[in-house]
Design a protein around this motif. Sequence first.
Motif, PDB file in Angstrom:
ATOM      1  N   VAL A  12       0.868  -1.176   0.000  1.00  0.00           N
ATOM      2  CA  VAL A  12       0.000   0.000   0.000  1.00  0.00           C
ATOM      3  C   VAL A  12       0.908   1.230   0.000  1.00  0.00           C
ATOM      4  O   VAL A  12       2.067   1.149   0.398  1.00  0.00           O
ATOM      5  CB  VAL A  12      -0.955   0.016   1.211  1.00  0.00           C
ATOM      6  N   LEU A  13       0.397   2.346  -0.458  1.00  0.00           N
ATOM      7  CA  LEU A  13       1.229   3.543  -0.551  1.00  0.00           C
ATOM      8  C   LEU A  13       1.076   4.464   0.649  1.00  0.00           C
ATOM      9  O   LEU A  13       1.895   5.357   0.850  1.00  0.00           O
ATOM     10  CB  LEU A  13       0.919   4.297  -1.843  1.00  0.00           C
ATOM     11  N   ASP A  14       0.034   4.246   1.447  1.00  0.00           N
ATOM     12  CA  ASP A  14      -0.220   5.051   2.637  1.00  0.00           C
ATOM     13  C   ASP A  14      -0.935   4.156   3.643  1.00  0.00           C
ATOM     14  O   ASP A  14      -2.066   3.737   3.396  1.00  0.00           O
ATOM     15  CB  ASP A  14      -1.072   6.263   2.256  1.00  0.00           C
ATOM     16  N   GLN A  15      -0.273   3.860   4.752  1.00  0.00           N
ATOM     17  CA  GLN A  15      -0.859   2.920   5.715  1.00  0.00           C
ATOM     18  C   GLN A  15      -2.084   3.487   6.420  1.00  0.00           C
ATOM     19  O   GLN A  15      -3.005   2.730   6.731  1.00  0.00           O
ATOM     20  CB  GLN A  15       0.203   2.462   6.719  1.00  0.00           C
ATOM     21  N   ASP A  16      -2.147   4.771   6.654  1.00  0.00           N
ATOM     22  CA  ASP A  16      -3.340   5.335   7.282  1.00  0.00           C
ATOM     23  C   ASP A  16      -4.533   5.284   6.326  1.00  0.00           C
ATOM     24  O   ASP A  16      -5.652   4.967   6.732  1.00  0.00           O
ATOM     25  CB  ASP A  16      -3.082   6.768   7.756  1.00  0.00           C
ATOM     26  N   PHE A  36       8.523  -1.039  14.190  1.00  0.00           N
ATOM     27  CA  PHE A  36       9.722  -1.865  14.332  1.00  0.00           C
ATOM     28  C   PHE A  36      10.852  -1.156  13.611  1.00  0.00           C
ATOM     29  O   PHE A  36      11.000  -1.275  12.395  1.00  0.00           O
ATOM     30  CB  PHE A  36       9.535  -3.260  13.712  1.00  0.00           C
ATOM     31  N   GLY A  37      11.622  -0.364  14.354  1.00  0.00           N
ATOM     32  CA  GLY A  37      12.704   0.373  13.726  1.00  0.00           C
ATOM     33  C   GLY A  37      12.145   1.267  12.637  1.00  0.00           C
ATOM     34  O   GLY A  37      11.249   2.067  12.871  1.00  0.00           O
ATOM     35  N   PRO A  38      12.641   1.089  11.398  1.00  0.00           N
ATOM     36  CA  PRO A  38      12.199   1.979  10.321  1.00  0.00           C
ATOM     37  C   PRO A  38      10.852   1.604   9.708  1.00  0.00           C
ATOM     38  O   PRO A  38      10.362   2.301   8.836  1.00  0.00           O
ATOM     39  CB  PRO A  38      13.309   1.821   9.270  1.00  0.00           C
ATOM     40  N   MET A  39      10.239   0.504  10.154  1.00  0.00           N
ATOM     41  CA  MET A  39       8.997   0.094   9.508  1.00  0.00           C
ATOM     42  C   MET A  39       7.844  -0.027  10.491  1.00  0.00           C
ATOM     43  O   MET A  39       8.024  -0.361  11.650  1.00  0.00           O
ATOM     44  CB  MET A  39       9.186  -1.214   8.734  1.00  0.00           C
ATOM     45  N   ARG A  40       6.673   0.263  10.011  1.00  0.00           N
ATOM     46  CA  ARG A  40       5.439   0.094  10.772  1.00  0.00           C
ATOM     47  C   ARG A  40       4.846  -1.250  10.362  1.00  0.00           C
ATOM     48  O   ARG A  40       4.531  -1.471   9.198  1.00  0.00           O
ATOM     49  CB  ARG A  40       4.461   1.224  10.436  1.00  0.00           C
ATOM     50  N   PHE A  41       4.728  -2.155  11.316  1.00  0.00           N
ATOM     51  CA  PHE A  41       4.154  -3.482  11.073  1.00  0.00           C
ATOM     52  C   PHE A  41       2.665  -3.379  11.374  1.00  0.00           C
ATOM     53  O   PHE A  41       2.247  -3.312  12.528  1.00  0.00           O
ATOM     54  CB  PHE A  41       4.827  -4.524  11.965  1.00  0.00           C
ATOM     55  N   LEU A  42       1.857  -3.339  10.303  1.00  0.00           N
ATOM     56  CA  LEU A  42       0.430  -3.083  10.425  1.00  0.00           C
ATOM     57  C   LEU A  42      -0.342  -4.233   9.793  1.00  0.00           C
ATOM     58  O   LEU A  42      -0.268  -4.450   8.581  1.00  0.00           O
ATOM     59  CB  LEU A  42       0.093  -1.765   9.719  1.00  0.00           C
ATOM     60  N   PRO A  50      -9.808 -14.331  12.191  1.00  0.00           N
ATOM     61  CA  PRO A  50      -8.667 -13.665  12.814  1.00  0.00           C
ATOM     62  C   PRO A  50      -7.343 -14.400  12.636  1.00  0.00           C
ATOM     63  O   PRO A  50      -6.284 -13.826  12.864  1.00  0.00           O
ATOM     64  CB  PRO A  50      -9.062 -13.603  14.293  1.00  0.00           C
ATOM     65  N   GLY A  51      -7.376 -15.633  12.201  1.00  0.00           N
ATOM     66  CA  GLY A  51      -6.146 -16.391  12.005  1.00  0.00           C
ATOM     67  C   GLY A  51      -5.421 -16.057  10.713  1.00  0.00           C
ATOM     68  O   GLY A  51      -4.306 -16.512  10.493  1.00  0.00           O
ATOM     69  N   HIS A  52      -6.040 -15.281   9.836  1.00  0.00           N
ATOM     70  CA  HIS A  52      -5.401 -14.907   8.577  1.00  0.00           C
ATOM     71  C   HIS A  52      -5.381 -13.389   8.471  1.00  0.00           C
ATOM     72  O   HIS A  52      -6.389 -12.761   8.160  1.00  0.00           O
ATOM     73  CB  HIS A  52      -6.152 -15.504   7.389  1.00  0.00           C
ATOM     74  N   ALA A  53      -4.230 -12.820   8.734  1.00  0.00           N
ATOM     75  CA  ALA A  53      -4.077 -11.368   8.713  1.00  0.00           C
ATOM     76  C   ALA A  53      -3.537 -10.903   7.369  1.00  0.00           C
ATOM     77  O   ALA A  53      -2.916 -11.659   6.624  1.00  0.00           O
ATOM     78  CB  ALA A  53      -3.131 -10.927   9.833  1.00  0.00           C
ATOM     79  N   VAL A  54      -3.770  -9.634   7.081  1.00  0.00           N
ATOM     80  CA  VAL A  54      -3.216  -8.986   5.904  1.00  0.00           C
ATOM     81  C   VAL A  54      -2.246  -7.912   6.393  1.00  0.00           C
ATOM     82  O   VAL A  54      -2.626  -7.025   7.158  1.00  0.00           O
ATOM     83  CB  VAL A  54      -4.319  -8.349   5.030  1.00  0.00           C
ATOM     84  N   LEU A  55      -0.991  -8.027   5.977  1.00  0.00           N
ATOM     85  CA  LEU A  55       0.018  -7.021   6.294  1.00  0.00           C
ATOM     86  C   LEU A  55      -0.101  -5.907   5.274  1.00  0.00           C
ATOM     87  O   LEU A  55       0.034  -6.131   4.069  1.00  0.00           O
ATOM     88  CB  LEU A  55       1.419  -7.643   6.239  1.00  0.00           C
ATOM     89  N   LEU A  56      -0.398  -4.707   5.731  1.00  0.00           N
ATOM     90  CA  LEU A  56      -0.496  -3.526   4.878  1.00  0.00           C
ATOM     91  C   LEU A  56       0.877  -2.876   4.893  1.00  0.00           C
ATOM     92  O   LEU A  56       1.214  -2.107   5.790  1.00  0.00           O
ATOM     93  CB  LEU A  56      -1.591  -2.589   5.392  1.00  0.00           C
ATOM     94  N   GLU A  57       1.678  -3.215   3.900  1.00  0.00           N
ATOM     95  CA  GLU A  57       3.109  -2.913   3.910  1.00  0.00           C
ATOM     96  C   GLU A  57       3.478  -1.812   2.919  1.00  0.00           C
ATOM     97  O   GLU A  57       3.047  -1.837   1.761  1.00  0.00           O
ATOM     98  CB  GLU A  57       3.875  -4.186   3.557  1.00  0.00           C
ATOM     99  N   LEU A  58       4.278  -0.875   3.386  1.00  0.00           N
ATOM    100  CA  LEU A  58       4.816   0.138   2.486  1.00  0.00           C
ATOM    101  C   LEU A  58       5.973  -0.465   1.691  1.00  0.00           C
ATOM    102  O   LEU A  58       6.805  -1.177   2.263  1.00  0.00           O
ATOM    103  CB  LEU A  58       5.354   1.336   3.276  1.00  0.00           C
ATOM    104  N   PRO A  59       6.047  -0.196   0.392  1.00  0.00           N
ATOM    105  CA  PRO A  59       7.213  -0.640  -0.360  1.00  0.00           C
ATOM    106  C   PRO A  59       8.385   0.288  -0.037  1.00  0.00           C
ATOM    107  O   PRO A  59       8.524   1.369  -0.620  1.00  0.00           O
ATOM    108  CB  PRO A  59       6.765  -0.529  -1.820  1.00  0.00           C
TER     109      PRO A  59
END
Length: 140
Positions: A12-16, A36-42, A50-59
Amino acid sequence: MLNTISITSLYVLDQDEALDFYVGKLGFEVQTDQQFGPMRFLTVALPTDPGHAVLLELPAPPSVSPEVAEQVRDSVTKGAGGGNLFFTTDDAHKTHAELRERGVDLPEEPVVQPYGIDFGFRDPFGNSVRVAQMAPPPSA
């Protein structure tokens, strides 16, 4: 041996903005939101799964180099970032109507397919989302 898929990653390009879409419009719930350091683990998950999450990750680093991050951002905005989510629902027409009421841009109406009733759309970043009401399997 492998048992389950616990996290699927989407760029995603914007986590909010992604939170607003996935939580506010699609009905996900925040599972993890940590720096986590330089990255937001969202991560977000459906309340029913609830057992299958989606990580909304910045490239961005550390997952990819700055040069690759720019290429990934360009691909994502063109809908070619490789992000795909497939959901099932008990009632495709009702789900389509509810999503439209929540402000989701739905360019497709539900269509009868050999496997059920299906429609698709894209998230604000170009990732493909498909929703299907699966037909019962043919009886033997």
